[in-house]
Motif scaffolding. Sequence first.
Motif, PDB file in Angstrom:
ATOM      1  N   TYR A   1       1.076  -1.335   0.047  1.00 29.37           N
ATOM      2  CA  TYR A   1      -0.120   0.095  -0.003  1.00 29.37           C
ATOM      3  C   TYR A   1       1.044   1.153   0.094  1.00 29.37           C
ATOM      4  N   HIS A   2       0.970   2.199  -1.194  1.00 28.00           N
ATOM      5  CA  HIS A   2       1.526   3.489  -1.196  1.00 28.00           C
ATOM      6  C   HIS A   2       0.631   4.409  -1.120  1.00 28.00           C
ATOM      7  N   GLY A   3       1.153   5.588  -0.220  1.00 27.40           N
ATOM      8  CA  GLY A   3       0.140   6.593  -0.114  1.00 27.40           C
ATOM      9  C   GLY A   3       0.838   7.751  -0.979  1.00 27.40           C
ATOM     10  N   PRO A   4       0.039   8.908  -0.939  1.00 28.02           N
ATOM     11  CA  PRO A   4       0.447  10.110  -1.839  1.00 28.02           C
ATOM     12  C   PRO A   4       1.500  10.756  -0.865  1.00 28.02           C
ATOM     13  N   GLU A   5       1.889  11.786  -1.285  1.00 32.84           N
ATOM     14  CA  GLU A   5       3.117  12.416  -0.700  1.00 32.84           C
ATOM     15  C   GLU A   5       2.542  13.052   0.576  1.00 32.84           C
ATOM     16  N   ASN A   6       3.620  12.912   1.543  1.00 36.83           N
ATOM     17  CA  ASN A   6       3.288  13.369   2.990  1.00 36.83           C
ATOM     18  C   ASN A   6       2.289  12.618   3.602  1.00 36.83           C
ATOM     19  N   TRP A   7       1.915  11.386   3.000  1.00 37.33           N
ATOM     20  CA  TRP A   7       1.241  10.053   3.737  1.00 37.33           C
ATOM     21  C   TRP A   7       1.976   9.357   4.734  1.00 37.33           C
ATOM     22  N   HIS A   8       1.351   9.436   5.863  1.00 36.75           N
ATOM     23  CA  HIS A   8       2.056   8.663   7.018  1.00 36.75           C
ATOM     24  C   HIS A   8       1.445   7.479   7.280  1.00 36.75           C
ATOM     25  N   LEU A   9       2.026   6.523   8.137  1.00 42.97           N
ATOM     26  CA  LEU A   9       1.263   5.128   8.436  1.00 42.97           C
ATOM     27  C   LEU A   9       0.202   5.308   9.305  1.00 42.97           C
ATOM     28  N   ARG A  10       0.242   6.543  10.327  1.00 43.87           N
ATOM     29  CA  ARG A  10      -0.994   6.715  11.185  1.00 43.87           C
ATOM     30  C   ARG A  10      -2.256   7.301  10.225  1.00 43.87           C
ATOM     31  N   ASP A  11      -2.197   7.222   8.775  1.00 42.24           N
ATOM     32  CA  ASP A  11      -3.041   7.582   7.978  1.00 42.24           C
ATOM     33  C   ASP A  11      -3.904   6.250   7.516  1.00 42.24           C
TER      34      ASP A  11
END
Length: 568
Positions: A539-549
Amino acid sequence: MRSLPHARPPRRRLAALLLGGTAAVGLVVGPLALPAAAAGTASTVTASGNLGKDGVLKVQEKVTYSGAAPAQLTQRFETRQDLVGGRQYVQTLSPFTATVGGAAVTPTVSTDKRFTEVTVPTNGATEVVLSYSVTGATVNLESGETALRWAMLQGLDASVQTFSATVQIPGSISYVRCTAGAPNSAVPCRSAAASSENAQTPVFNDGPRGPGEVVVVDIGFPAGTVAATEVIDHQWSFGRAFSPSPLPLALALGLLVLGGIGLVLAHRRRGRDVGAGGQVARVAEFAPTAAGHSEFRVVDDVRPGHVGTVADERVDPIDITATLVDLAVRGHLRITELSRASAFARADWDLTRLSGGDALRPFEQALLDGIAPEGGNVLVSELSSRVHGSIVRVQDLLYDEMVQLGWYEHRPDATRNRWTRLAVVGLMVAVVVTVLLAAFTTLGLIGLALIVLALGLVFVAQEMPSRTAKGTALLTGLGALRSDLLSHPTDQMPTGRELEELSQLLPYAIVLGGSERWLDAIVASDADADADSTDLSWYHGPENWHLRDLPDSLRNFITGVSGTLFSR
């Protein structure tokens, strides 16, 4: 010579003049008398009846007009009287005969459901005699006696000055009475008595009566004196069709009890899981690796899609979504959350097909092929148009595997459909039977009981898929895994492999419950403040995405994919 004035006439001459004037007026106007009755008024109506022991009443009615007679006599007989409980007394009138001024004429008779109307041409005569017979006028009383009840005067289109009637009876009587006035009046007539000289001929008198008014005679007889000819027609009503009287109510309740027992026995015989004999098939477990540490291990290649289908006998949207997450964790997909164009824009994800390292089950292969070819990708927002047909195929393959792997003897969906079709047919039959019972009997409650039982079978049909002993053992193992997922400590994953282990168990927690606590464990494993958009391989998130999200992102993903894949 002065003329003298005329002398006043003597009194006797004035009297003569007055008498002469009166006589002259009399020649023009007519003799002084009571006002003559208007044309169409019957001065007298005399009716005589003869009641046989067979209960048939023969009536002769003589109508005498005062003044000029109308062109025709019209009389309307009511041959149906309403009773309580949606019932009606029904009388039958025999062919009518009539004479006018002593000459026979042919009356015109018309009938409808409630009335018989007779029209007799008078030919200018002032005396009309009408004869007829009545069957159904003698009725049974609750006391066991019988009674003659008939309107000897009714429905005449002329006013009546005086009315009299006699009824010749075949034996002794219990009582004599009559009512008069508008139809259904309870006001007594002027007189009703059995003649003291001849008790077998009660006499009735009344009048005056207006057009259409009635005089109803009511004579009671001891049991056995006169045969009862009553005919009772039961009119349809909702209350009668679904009568709660003891018999239909008892039959309906008995049918419900027996049918309910039958449904329970059918489920126990055909829909009950085969006992596993205490066996428990482990699906996955937390295997100790060191003191205070354990790793998550899947047993016998039981996948999240299998887990959900065995647990509730259905392939649900959450089973497919959990399978997608599992495929991503195993390296066959990468889920990439895309940046939103605005804070209020719809979230979207890119699903990229990868070459995983382990073998795929047939339903997993079909799901991947439906999403994207090898090396291809697709947006979640585009899934609906691309994989709708593939989802049906995935569901079919999952149901097939339930049988191939020995967890069910028959496909759960096929079993449900078979019993549901039987229930629907039963419901249609029950509705038809209810309509027929309600239309022609008072047993409509029995039909309602059948409908309730058919609806009960619709419900039971959903519970008819039964697991084999192997399937029951697996279900027990799923219960144990669910308990572990809800209670096992989340901070005991092997050091350095926390994200890998937590990711591996997450699809099972999505299906069985407890995903929130394991997502929190993933968040807790984040030891730095840097962006984590690629920390997870799957799972990849957008820029500035953190695991807490991740908890919010994954919840949105599950909701979005489930709605997209199963939208119509």
